[in-house]
Design a protein around this motif. Structure first.
Motif, PDB file in Angstrom:
ATOM      1  N   GLY A 116       0.814  -1.210   0.000  1.00 31.33           N
ATOM      2  CA  GLY A 116       0.000   0.000   0.000  1.00 31.33           C
ATOM      3  C   GLY A 116       0.848   1.262   0.000  1.00 31.33           C
ATOM      4  O   GLY A 116       0.556   2.221  -0.725  1.00 31.33           O
ATOM      5  N   ALA A 117       1.900   1.272   0.801  1.00 33.95           N
ATOM      6  CA  ALA A 117       2.792   2.439   0.852  1.00 33.95           C
ATOM      7  C   ALA A 117       3.532   2.623  -0.467  1.00 33.95           C
ATOM      8  O   ALA A 117       3.702   3.754  -0.936  1.00 33.95           O
ATOM      9  CB  ALA A 117       3.777   2.298   2.006  1.00 33.95           C
ATOM     10  N   VAL A 118       3.959   1.518  -1.085  1.00 36.25           N
ATOM     11  CA  VAL A 118       4.637   1.615  -2.377  1.00 36.25           C
ATOM     12  C   VAL A 118       3.663   2.144  -3.423  1.00 36.25           C
ATOM     13  O   VAL A 118       3.998   3.045  -4.200  1.00 36.25           O
ATOM     14  CB  VAL A 118       5.233   0.256  -2.810  1.00 36.25           C
ATOM     15  CG1 VAL A 118       5.735   0.304  -4.243  1.00 36.25           C
ATOM     16  CG2 VAL A 118       6.367  -0.157  -1.876  1.00 36.25           C
ATOM     17  N   ALA A 119       2.461   1.612  -3.456  1.00 36.57           N
ATOM     18  CA  ALA A 119       1.446   2.062  -4.420  1.00 36.57           C
ATOM     19  C   ALA A 119       1.158   3.552  -4.250  1.00 36.57           C
ATOM     20  O   ALA A 119       1.048   4.294  -5.233  1.00 36.57           O
ATOM     21  CB  ALA A 119       0.169   1.245  -4.269  1.00 36.57           C
ATOM     22  N   ALA A 120       1.058   4.000  -3.008  1.00 37.11           N
ATOM     23  CA  ALA A 120       0.806   5.420  -2.751  1.00 37.11           C
ATOM     24  C   ALA A 120       1.981   6.280  -3.202  1.00 37.11           C
ATOM     25  O   ALA A 120       1.783   7.326  -3.831  1.00 37.11           O
ATOM     26  CB  ALA A 120       0.524   5.637  -1.266  1.00 37.11           C
ATOM     27  N   ALA A 121       3.194   5.844  -2.900  1.00 42.50           N
ATOM     28  CA  ALA A 121       4.390   6.607  -3.293  1.00 42.50           C
ATOM     29  C   ALA A 121       4.515   6.711  -4.808  1.00 42.50           C
ATOM     30  O   ALA A 121       5.020   7.706  -5.330  1.00 42.50           O
ATOM     31  CB  ALA A 121       5.639   5.967  -2.701  1.00 42.50           C
ATOM     32  N   LEU A 122       4.050   5.687  -5.506  1.00 39.67           N
ATOM     33  CA  LEU A 122       4.138   5.672  -6.969  1.00 39.67           C
ATOM     34  C   LEU A 122       2.900   6.257  -7.637  1.00 39.67           C
ATOM     35  O   LEU A 122       2.880   6.435  -8.854  1.00 39.67           O
ATOM     36  CB  LEU A 122       4.360   4.244  -7.470  1.00 39.67           C
ATOM     37  CG  LEU A 122       5.668   3.582  -7.031  1.00 39.67           C
ATOM     38  CD1 LEU A 122       5.720   2.142  -7.518  1.00 39.67           C
ATOM     39  CD2 LEU A 122       6.870   4.371  -7.533  1.00 39.67           C
ATOM     40  N   GLY A 123       1.860   6.524  -6.879  1.00 42.73           N
ATOM     41  CA  GLY A 123       0.636   7.073  -7.449  1.00 42.73           C
ATOM     42  C   GLY A 123      -0.083   6.088  -8.355  1.00 42.73           C
ATOM     43  O   GLY A 123      -0.631   6.478  -9.391  1.00 42.73           O
ATOM     44  N   LEU A 124      -0.112   4.814  -7.957  1.00 39.35           N
ATOM     45  CA  LEU A 124      -0.733   3.795  -8.803  1.00 39.35           C
ATOM     46  C   LEU A 124      -2.250   3.941  -8.825  1.00 39.35           C
ATOM     47  O   LEU A 124      -2.866   4.330  -7.838  1.00 39.35           O
ATOM     48  CB  LEU A 124      -0.362   2.396  -8.309  1.00 39.35           C
ATOM     49  CG  LEU A 124       1.121   2.038  -8.331  1.00 39.35           C
ATOM     50  CD1 LEU A 124       1.306   0.573  -7.953  1.00 39.35           C
ATOM     51  CD2 LEU A 124       1.758   2.335  -9.682  1.00 39.35           C
ATOM     52  N   ALA A 125      -2.813   3.591  -9.964  1.00 41.02           N
ATOM     53  CA  ALA A 125      -4.263   3.608 -10.136  1.00 41.02           C
ATOM     54  C   ALA A 125      -4.858   2.311  -9.588  1.00 41.02           C
ATOM     55  O   ALA A 125      -4.147   1.321  -9.384  1.00 41.02           O
ATOM     56  CB  ALA A 125      -4.614   3.748 -11.620  1.00 41.02           C
TER      57      ALA A 125
END
Length: 169
Positions: A116-125
């Motif tokens: 979740g933190a990685v997805a947020a940092a990368l701005g994933l859809a």
């Protein structure tokens, strides 16, 4: 570099020299991933080249933060869609790592400890997820794959014996 030598001598490199990877090598690494095969040619991936600021945020949420922090290039392999996307992402990642090694650039795959933190940092859809994050850089202390034959690299590899891995049925 001869293909089998590249395959046999490829090892994860976790420490990198402080020199940048030239843009033409970066493009070649990314193209190697882009042209890899995929099921039904769906190409379910995208490759995110991380800026230093993004690397700093993502490093806090992966299993081995130092691999990312010391790298000259960090690429997140992101997937989305249906079918064997993780297998296809693995094919693309390995292609990139082999293309890098052919140019003398080491690499190491890393996984998200906190997806979740990685997805947020990368701005994933929604529907996108990180398959792997690969650090790249010239190996600290250099590397010379040609110092051994492919057969010598295979013999020195810390791998299970053939009779434990290969079965003829």
């Amino acid at each position: 570099m001869e293909t089998y030598l590249a395959l046999a001598s490829l090892r994860a490199r976790r420490r990198y020299a402080g020199r940048p990877v030239p843009e033409e090598v970066v493009e070649r690494i990314l193209d190697a991933g882009r042209v890899s095969g995929s099921s039904r040619n769906r190409q379910p991936w995208s490759f995110l080249v991380l800026s230093p600021g993004t690397v700093a945020r993502v490093a806090e949420a992966v299993w081995e933060p130092a691999n990312l922090r010391g790298a000259a290039l960090v690429v997140a392999v992101v997937t989305g869609g249906k079918g064997p996307v993780s297998f296809d992402a693995g094919r693309a990642a390995e292609n990139m790592m082999l293309a890098a090694w052919d140019a003398g650039v080491g690499s190491c795959p890393n996984g998200p400890r906190d997806a979740g933190a990685v997805a947020a940092a990368l701005g994933l859809a929604e529907g996108e997820e990180v398959a792997t994050i690969i650090s790249f850089g010239y190996p600290e202390g250099g590397a010379d794959p040609g110092r051994r034959s492919p057969e010598e690299w295979v013999a020195r590899a810390d791998r299970r014996p053939r009779d434990q891995v290969i079965r003829h049925v």
